[in-house]
Design an enzyme around this catalytic site. Structure first.
Site, PDB file in Angstrom:
ATOM      1  CG  ASP A  44     -13.543  12.758  -8.032  1.00 37.76           C
ATOM      2  OD1 ASP A  44     -13.676  11.692  -7.423  1.00 37.76           O
ATOM      3  OD2 ASP A  44     -13.664  12.862  -9.264  1.00 37.76           O
ATOM      4  CG  HIS A  55     -19.894  16.063 -13.516  1.00 39.39           C
ATOM      5  ND1 HIS A  55     -20.736  15.495 -14.426  1.00 39.39           N
ATOM      6  CD2 HIS A  55     -19.230  15.051 -12.915  1.00 39.39           C
ATOM      7  CE1 HIS A  55     -20.596  14.184 -14.371  1.00 39.39           C
ATOM      8  NE2 HIS A  55     -19.678  13.885 -13.466  1.00 39.39           N
TER       9      HIS A  55
HETATM   10  N1  CMC Z   1     -11.836  24.971 -12.806  1.00 44.05           N
HETATM   11  C1  CMC Z   1     -11.857  26.095 -13.561  1.00 44.05           C
HETATM   12  N2  CMC Z   1     -12.530  26.224 -14.708  1.00 44.05           N
HETATM   13  C2  CMC Z   1     -13.220  25.154 -15.144  1.00 44.05           C
HETATM   14  C3  CMC Z   1     -13.246  23.940 -14.407  1.00 44.05           C
HETATM   15  C4  CMC Z   1     -12.534  23.887 -13.213  1.00 44.05           C
HETATM   16  N3  CMC Z   1     -12.529  22.752 -12.490  1.00 44.05           N
HETATM   17  N4  CMC Z   1     -14.019  23.033 -15.059  1.00 44.05           N
HETATM   18  C5  CMC Z   1     -14.451  23.651 -16.163  1.00 44.05           C
HETATM   19  N5  CMC Z   1     -13.969  24.921 -16.202  1.00 44.05           N
HETATM   20  C6  CMC Z   1     -14.260  25.937 -17.244  1.00 44.05           C
HETATM   21  C7  CMC Z   1     -13.469  25.652 -18.512  1.00 44.05           C
HETATM   22  O1  CMC Z   1     -12.234  26.328 -18.524  1.00 44.05           O
HETATM   23  C8  CMC Z   1     -14.412  26.129 -19.581  1.00 44.05           C
HETATM   24  O2  CMC Z   1     -14.295  27.528 -19.651  1.00 44.05           O
HETATM   25  P1  CMC Z   1     -14.496  28.289 -21.066  1.00 44.05           P
HETATM   26  O3  CMC Z   1     -15.909  28.013 -21.486  1.00 44.05           O
HETATM   27  O4  CMC Z   1     -14.253  29.723 -20.728  1.00 44.05           O
HETATM   28  O5  CMC Z   1     -13.492  27.690 -22.002  1.00 44.05           O
HETATM   29  C9  CMC Z   1     -15.803  25.821 -19.026  1.00 44.05           C
HETATM   30  O6  CMC Z   1     -15.637  25.794 -17.588  1.00 44.05           O
HETATM   31  C10 CMC Z   1     -16.374  24.486 -19.492  1.00 44.05           C
HETATM   32  O7  CMC Z   1     -15.383  23.481 -19.273  1.00 44.05           O
HETATM   33  P2  CMC Z   1     -15.177  22.226 -20.213  1.00 44.05           P
HETATM   34  O8  CMC Z   1     -13.816  21.658 -19.977  1.00 44.05           O
HETATM   35  O9  CMC Z   1     -15.545  22.602 -21.615  1.00 44.05           O
HETATM   36  O10 CMC Z   1     -16.294  21.252 -19.642  1.00 44.05           O
HETATM   37  P3  CMC Z   1     -16.325  19.682 -19.782  1.00 44.05           P
HETATM   38  O11 CMC Z   1     -17.729  19.286 -19.595  1.00 44.05           O
HETATM   39  O12 CMC Z   1     -15.637  19.247 -21.038  1.00 44.05           O
HETATM   40  O13 CMC Z   1     -15.407  19.195 -18.563  1.00 44.05           O
HETATM   41  C11 CMC Z   1     -14.654  18.358 -16.490  1.00 44.05           C
HETATM   42  C12 CMC Z   1     -15.871  18.632 -17.397  1.00 44.05           C
HETATM   43  C13 CMC Z   1     -15.105  17.525 -15.276  1.00 44.05           C
HETATM   44  C14 CMC Z   1     -13.595  17.544 -17.261  1.00 44.05           C
HETATM   45  C15 CMC Z   1     -14.073  19.721 -16.040  1.00 44.05           C
HETATM   46  O14 CMC Z   1     -15.035  20.451 -15.298  1.00 44.05           O
HETATM   47  C16 CMC Z   1     -12.788  19.542 -15.218  1.00 44.05           C
HETATM   48  O15 CMC Z   1     -11.698  19.443 -15.803  1.00 44.05           O
HETATM   49  N6  CMC Z   1     -12.893  19.517 -13.836  1.00 44.05           N
HETATM   50  C17 CMC Z   1     -11.767  19.233 -13.006  1.00 44.05           C
HETATM   51  C18 CMC Z   1     -11.495  17.730 -12.988  1.00 44.05           C
HETATM   52  C19 CMC Z   1     -12.509  16.979 -12.142  1.00 44.05           C
HETATM   53  O16 CMC Z   1     -12.842  17.380 -11.030  1.00 44.05           O
HETATM   54  N7  CMC Z   1     -12.992  15.856 -12.701  1.00 44.05           N
HETATM   55  C20 CMC Z   1     -13.892  14.946 -11.972  1.00 44.05           C
HETATM   56  C21 CMC Z   1     -15.213  14.796 -12.630  1.00 44.05           C
HETATM   57  S1  CMC Z   1     -16.367  13.936 -11.538  1.00 44.05           S
HETATM   58  C22 CMC Z   1     -15.773  12.331 -11.443  1.00 44.05           C
HETATM   59  C23 CMC Z   1     -15.959  11.547 -12.680  1.00 44.05           C
HETATM   60  O17 CMC Z   1     -17.067  11.498 -13.232  1.00 44.05           O
HETATM   61  O18 CMC Z   1     -14.978  10.898 -13.106  1.00 44.05           O
END
Ligand code: CMC
Length: 429
Positions: A363, A305
């Protein structure tokens, strides 16, 4: 941090005021930075930027805390109901008994939609994604309710807010019924908000329908958990759309469009699909390895998140709700639940997830619960939209009522070509 901070740009030092909230990090006010230095700040994805002042929702992502108007989500979800949360969101305080009764009455009396809305539906393909239908139908509400689109009129803003909270479940149920070729079921005023929604989704005219109180309670709690989440992508979309003076129905339609994406509201659908693809607990290790592989775009859906760097407090409540629903159905050994529990167990012990602070989010468990209750996966995000409507509308109203409100207009770092002269078509090599 001191009450001001300074920045030096091209040798010129300027003081920047620091503002303090009730709780949470201070913010450095950069509103005059451009005027004073000619420089913008750069923060794609708004990872360090507060876009507004708000009194509605507070999140401490490191501690895993979520407060609506100061009340912990755990207390609201365990002791209250969704319409009480709606009242709290809109008016800032929990209602008295009389206020609650009046509010419930008003919402209940606005649940029907204009009968001509029915014709909208027949224009869609039956296999249309219900979120596509919702974007269109909610946007179309502004074509039906002209008497609540004047945003400068407080009374009209309130009627639009009540209408939206009341009609979203009706439209959502209609989108579902249309997709399965069943007749629309009209709302029934004697039922509470969530029972009414379940009936509109699952009843058919040829037999009586009894709402299962365990499902109704579970879905009501799911609605509370999703009601608001401060300045997330869809809420920011609603605020940005509203900042131009667009009517509230159009703004909420914009929020629904944003919510649809798999990184936001679409994640519960994606999480369930992932659990189904994994299929059995013995395959979990392979998927965890995939998620950790830098060369593989796969992510564990329902994990991670932007704000929570701890267990999402909503996920804990959701997990308990999942167990209640599966127990009611006598499906405690549901294979998807087994996969989810194993996945969570392995990921929470894994160095990659620990280091990046990736915990289950809301989720992760919500898809299993909604599926068990009989909702198809493409309805999951629609249910999220039903619940989030009150958050969107409260945030929209807060923005409209803020005297310092301006049209939202970010700037950019331009990296395209410098000025160049037009070359006529016949001279282009
Ligand atoms: N599985 C594997 N690796 C992950 C995941 C995951 N679910 N989420 C983040 N990472 C890794 C990502 O690859 C990155 O690694 P690195 O620093 O080596 O490049 C690091 O963790 C940080 O990720 P980010 O994408 O820069 O973080 P963000 O804050 O931009 O993204 C997120 C947050 C929710 C989009 C992301 O964690 C994700 O894609 N999760 C899966 C989708 C999901 O479950 N979304 C629902 C969010 S809760 C409901 C809502 O609020 O809508």
């Amino acid at each position: 941090m001191s009450a001001s901070s300074s920045i030096t740009v091209d040798g010129k030092q300027v003081e920047l005021p620091v503002k303090k909230g009730t709780i949470g990090p201070d913010v450095v006010d950069i509103g005059k930075l451009y005027a004073q230095t000619g420089a913008f700040t750069f923060d794609p994805g708004f990872t360090s930027t507060a876009s507004c002042e708000s009194k509605i929702t507070y999140i401490d992502g490191d501690e895993g805390v979520l407060l609506y108007r100061g009340y912990p989500i755990e207390q609201l979800a365990e002791k209250g109901d969704f319409l009480e949360t709606c009242y709290l969101m809109l008016f800032g305080e929990l209602p008295t008994e009389a206020q609650k009764a009046d509010f419930d009455y008003r919402v209940t009396r606005h649940t029907m939609v204009h009968d001509q809305m029915n014709r909208f539906f027949s224009g869609f393909r039956r296999d249309a994604h219900p979120m596509a239908v919702m974007v269109a139908c909610v946007g179309a509400l502004s074509a039906f309710y002209h008497d609540s689109t004047d945003i400068s009129d407080e009374q009209q803003r309130m009627i639009a807010s009540i209408r939206m909270i009341a009609k979203m479940p009706t439209l959502a149920a209609m989108a579902y019924k249309y997709s399965i070729g069943q007749p629309f079921v009209y709302p029934k005023n004697e039922l509470d908000y969530t029972s009414n929604f379940l009936r509109m989704c699952f009843a058919v005219p040829c037999e009586e329908f009894q709402v299962n109180p365990v499902f109704s309670k579970a879905l009501d709690r799911i609605f509370i958990l999703h009601a608001d989440h401060e300045q997330n992508a869809s809420t920011s979309t609603v605020r940005l759309a509203g900042s131009s003076g667009a009517n509230p129905f159009a703004c909420i339609a914009a929020g629904i469009a944003c919510l649809w994406g798999p990184a936001h509201g679409g994640a519960n659908e994606a999480a369930l699909k992932m659990l189904m693809e994994i299929g059995t607990p013995d395959r979990v290790d392979a998927y965890v390895a995939k998620a950790k592989d830098k060369n593989d775009p796969f992510r564990l859906m329902g994990f991670g998140h932007r704000v929570y760097k701890n267990y999402d407090p909503r996920a804990r409540l959701m997990q308990a709700t999942t167990h209640q629903v599966l127990k009611e159905l006598g499906k405690q050994d549901d294979p998807l639940l087994e996969v989810a529990v194993k996945l969570e167990e392995i990921a929470l012990k894994d160095g990659y997830f620990i280091e990046k602070k990736l915990y289950p989010n809301i989720d992760f468990y919500s898809g299993i619960t909604l599926k068990a209750m009989g909702f198809p996966t493409d309805m999951f995000t629609v249910l999220f939209a039903v619940a989030r409507t009150v958050g969107w509308i409260a945030q929209w109203a807060e923005m409209i009522e803020d005297p310092s409100q301006k049209i939202g207009r970010p700037r950019q770092l331009y990296i395209g070509p410098d000025r160049r002269e037009y070359v006529p078509l016949e001279q282009r090599g």
